[in-house]
Design an enzyme around this catalytic site. Structure first.
Site, PDB file in Angstrom:
ATOM      1  N   GLU A  89      -4.146  -0.040   4.804  1.00 51.01           N
ATOM      2  CA  GLU A  89      -4.999  -0.607   3.760  1.00 51.01           C
ATOM      3  C   GLU A  89      -4.368  -0.477   2.378  1.00 51.01           C
ATOM      4  O   GLU A  89      -3.439   0.291   2.156  1.00 51.01           O
ATOM      5  CB  GLU A  89      -6.362   0.060   3.803  1.00 51.01           C
ATOM      6  CG  GLU A  89      -6.326   1.559   3.678  1.00 51.01           C
ATOM      7  CD  GLU A  89      -7.684   2.169   4.014  1.00 51.01           C
ATOM      8  OE1 GLU A  89      -8.008   2.221   5.214  1.00 51.01           O
ATOM      9  OE2 GLU A  89      -8.385   2.559   3.098  1.00 51.01           O
ATOM     10  N   CYS A 102      -2.469  -0.429  -5.121  1.00 50.40           N
ATOM     11  CA  CYS A 102      -2.200   0.822  -4.417  1.00 50.40           C
ATOM     12  C   CYS A 102      -1.749   0.455  -3.009  1.00 50.40           C
ATOM     13  O   CYS A 102      -2.447  -0.264  -2.305  1.00 50.40           O
ATOM     14  CB  CYS A 102      -3.498   1.627  -4.388  1.00 50.40           C
ATOM     15  SG  CYS A 102      -3.418   3.091  -3.381  1.00 50.40           S
ATOM     16  N   CYS A 109      -0.649   9.733   8.568  1.00 45.56           N
ATOM     17  CA  CYS A 109       0.080  10.681   7.724  1.00 45.56           C
ATOM     18  C   CYS A 109       0.125  12.010   8.463  1.00 45.56           C
ATOM     19  O   CYS A 109      -0.803  12.334   9.203  1.00 45.56           O
ATOM     20  CB  CYS A 109      -0.677  10.854   6.400  1.00 45.56           C
ATOM     21  SG  CYS A 109       0.129  11.970   5.234  1.00 45.56           S
ATOM     22  N   CYS A 113      -4.027  16.895   4.846  1.00 51.52           N
ATOM     23  CA  CYS A 113      -4.835  17.447   3.752  1.00 51.52           C
ATOM     24  C   CYS A 113      -6.319  17.446   4.151  1.00 51.52           C
ATOM     25  O   CYS A 113      -6.800  16.496   4.778  1.00 51.52           O
ATOM     26  CB  CYS A 113      -4.625  16.655   2.467  1.00 51.52           C
ATOM     27  SG  CYS A 113      -2.929  16.759   1.873  1.00 51.52           S
ATOM     28  N   CYS A 116      -8.633  14.298   3.144  1.00 52.13           N
ATOM     29  CA  CYS A 116      -8.113  12.940   3.210  1.00 52.13           C
ATOM     30  C   CYS A 116      -8.336  12.301   4.576  1.00 52.13           C
ATOM     31  O   CYS A 116      -8.087  12.917   5.614  1.00 52.13           O
ATOM     32  CB  CYS A 116      -6.622  12.966   2.878  1.00 52.13           C
ATOM     33  SG  CYS A 116      -5.858  11.347   2.903  1.00 52.13           S
ATOM     34  N   CYS A 335      -8.588   6.645   0.265  1.00 51.60           N
ATOM     35  CA  CYS A 335      -7.504   6.560   1.259  1.00 51.60           C
ATOM     36  C   CYS A 335      -8.015   6.599   2.690  1.00 51.60           C
ATOM     37  O   CYS A 335      -8.694   7.534   3.081  1.00 51.60           O
ATOM     38  CB  CYS A 335      -6.574   7.762   1.133  1.00 51.60           C
ATOM     39  SG  CYS A 335      -6.054   8.116  -0.513  1.00 51.60           S
TER      40      CYS A 335
HETATM   41  N1  SAH Z   1       0.587  11.516   0.146  1.00 56.73           N
HETATM   42  C1  SAH Z   1       0.508  11.225  -1.261  1.00 56.73           C
HETATM   43  C2  SAH Z   1      -0.372  10.012  -1.557  1.00 56.73           C
HETATM   44  C3  SAH Z   1      -1.789  10.283  -1.171  1.00 56.73           C
HETATM   45  S1  SAH Z   1      -3.135   9.409  -1.827  1.00 56.73           S
HETATM   46  C4  SAH Z   1       0.013  12.429  -2.012  1.00 56.73           C
HETATM   47  O1  SAH Z   1      -0.361  13.405  -1.377  1.00 56.73           O
HETATM   48  O2  SAH Z   1       0.047  12.423  -3.228  1.00 56.73           O
HETATM   49  C5  SAH Z   1      -3.273   9.637  -3.509  1.00 56.73           C
HETATM   50  C6  SAH Z   1      -4.184  10.783  -3.991  1.00 56.73           C
HETATM   51  O3  SAH Z   1      -5.515  10.752  -3.488  1.00 56.73           O
HETATM   52  C7  SAH Z   1      -3.625  12.134  -3.633  1.00 56.73           C
HETATM   53  O4  SAH Z   1      -3.671  12.945  -4.764  1.00 56.73           O
HETATM   54  C8  SAH Z   1      -4.591  12.607  -2.576  1.00 56.73           C
HETATM   55  O5  SAH Z   1      -4.560  13.998  -2.469  1.00 56.73           O
HETATM   56  C9  SAH Z   1      -5.879  12.038  -3.081  1.00 56.73           C
HETATM   57  N2  SAH Z   1      -6.962  11.903  -2.084  1.00 56.73           N
HETATM   58  C10 SAH Z   1      -6.884  11.617  -0.775  1.00 56.73           C
HETATM   59  N3  SAH Z   1      -8.097  11.557  -0.208  1.00 56.73           N
HETATM   60  C11 SAH Z   1      -8.983  11.792  -1.187  1.00 56.73           C
HETATM   61  C12 SAH Z   1     -10.405  11.850  -1.235  1.00 56.73           C
HETATM   62  N4  SAH Z   1     -11.140  11.674  -0.151  1.00 56.73           N
HETATM   63  N5  SAH Z   1     -10.977  12.105  -2.427  1.00 56.73           N
HETATM   64  C13 SAH Z   1     -10.230  12.295  -3.542  1.00 56.73           C
HETATM   65  N6  SAH Z   1      -8.889  12.243  -3.559  1.00 56.73           N
HETATM   66  C14 SAH Z   1      -8.271  12.001  -2.398  1.00 56.73           C
END
Ligand code: SAH
Length: 348
Positions: A89, A102, A109, A113, A116, A335
């Site tokens: 997406e 984006c 992934c 985390c 996420c 995400c």
């Molecule tokens: N792998 C990369 C890109 C991830 S997405 C990274 O870790 O930076 C971009 C941002 O959104 C990252 O800071 C990630 O930690 C955050 N993110 C992911 N899911 C989220 C959510 N449910 N709520 C808030 N931020 C989120």
């Protein structure tokens, strides 16, 4: 199957010469791909050449299969289908200065985390350079943009996936995206977000690309960070900060810390104070994000009031910090949310 837009212009020239064609055809095709055309739509090259290319390469690198537009702020969420049936997406956000897209760099992934949705099923596969670029060329074309008059002006690698875990393909993608004969998006208009793969941050600094570096920090204490981000077991925050300093020395680019506020986990005064201690005086900005609550995860978002209070503490402590405007909340903006619905067969 192979993807034609994985190739740089130089590589494309070699392929075209091998097919017995004139080298200028490579530039024509590169322009065509950059403007979001399928091979079958490239009517400025012969039918024979199109057929030759189609016997080896996919007609398109990605295909838009869903589009949802936010009624609140015009943010558009896209779902792209890849040649093997996988989906990723992307989001297009509209700002006064232009449109930021984006994009995803991996299907799934492996960073895991806690908050996420992208990593729930682990990594499925890396995207190729052309599949990352294809998300942008498809959206630009879909919005009526061309190479010379782009609808997509800025790019952030913040969709699903960890860009530095797919390093080689991401670098090739950035080089193709910024090629003057193609979409010509300067790396200065691109932000790469990473959970902090320290050795790769050094590699990136040495590429001479000048992309904006964004680090997902989410907690200023190593022990607290480990609860949210497994990668914190591999690299300490102090190592990340050293890598950021190196990045700044090499590129002169200020870096950004992403900090998603999770109620009771990283939004206390102690965290704000430690952030100030760690970051004060550094050429950086802190981007506070209100957690986008994900159905599969049990974490709650910090209230708006507390988020602004946290930002104020940081600002009073001398940091540059802002609370990011929430966009696309009515269209599964976070995400991995839309893809999860799609693969679980839920109505989207
Ligand atoms: N792998 C990369 C890109 C991830 S997405 C990274 O870790 O930076 C971009 C941002 O959104 C990252 O800071 C990630 O930690 C955050 N993110 C992911 N899911 C989220 C959510 N449910 N709520 C808030 N931020 C989120």
């Amino acid at each position: 199957m192979l993807i034609l837009s994985d190739l740089s212009l130089e590589q494309l020239k070699t392929v075209i010469l091998e097919m017995g064609e004139k080298p200028f055809r490579a530039e024509q095709i590169f322009r065509g791909l950059s403007s979001g055309k399928r091979i079958s739509e490239m009517t400025d090259i012969s039918k024979e050449l199109r057929a030759k290319l189609l016997s080896v390469y996919e007609d398109a690198s990605v295909e838009i299969i869903e589009k949802k537009t936010s009624k609140i702020d015009g943010t558009i969420k896209y779902l792209f289908k890849l040649w093997d049936g996988n989906v990723v997406e992307g989001v297009l956000m509209k700002y006064k200065y232009g449109n930021t897209q984006c994009v995803s760099t991996q299907v799934g992934c492996r960073m895991g985390c806690a908050f996420c949705a992208s990593g729930i099923d682990g990594l499925v596969r890396n995207l190729t350079p052309g599949e990352i670029l294809g998300q942008i060329t498809a959206v630009n074309a879909e919005l009526g943009g061309t190479i010379d008059k782009r609808e997509v002006t800025n790019v952030v690698l913040m969709g699903s996936g960890e860009p530095l875990d797919n390093y080689k393909n991401v670098i090739s993608f950035i080089r193709n995206l910024s090629d003057k004969k193609g979409l010509n998006v300067t790396p200065r208009n691109l932000s790469l977000s990473t959970c902090g793969l320290v050795p790769k941050i050094y590699d990136l600094a040495n590429e001479g690309l000048d992309v904006n570096l964004t680090i997902s920090l989410h907690n200023p204490f190593d022990e607290g960070r480990k609860l949210l981000m497994p990668i914190a077991n591999a690299y300490k925050i102090s190592e990340i900060l050293d890598a950021c300093s190196y990045y700044f020395d090499k590129t002169g680019r200020r870096y950004i810390f992403e900090y998603s506020l999770v109620k009771g986990q990283n939004d206390g005064k102690n965290c704000a104070d430690e952030l100030i201690r760690l970051l004060k005086g550094r050429p950086c900005h802190v981007n506070l994000i209100r957690l986008n609550e994900v159905k599969e995860k049990k974490l709650s978002a910090t209230s708006d009031k507390d988020a602004y209070k946290f930002a104020e503490t940081l600002q009073k402590g001398g940091l540059s910090a802002t609370v990011r405007r929430q966009m696309g909340v009515d269209i599964d903006g976070a995400c991995g949310q839309l893809r999860r619905k799609y693969i679980s067969g839920e109505k989207i």
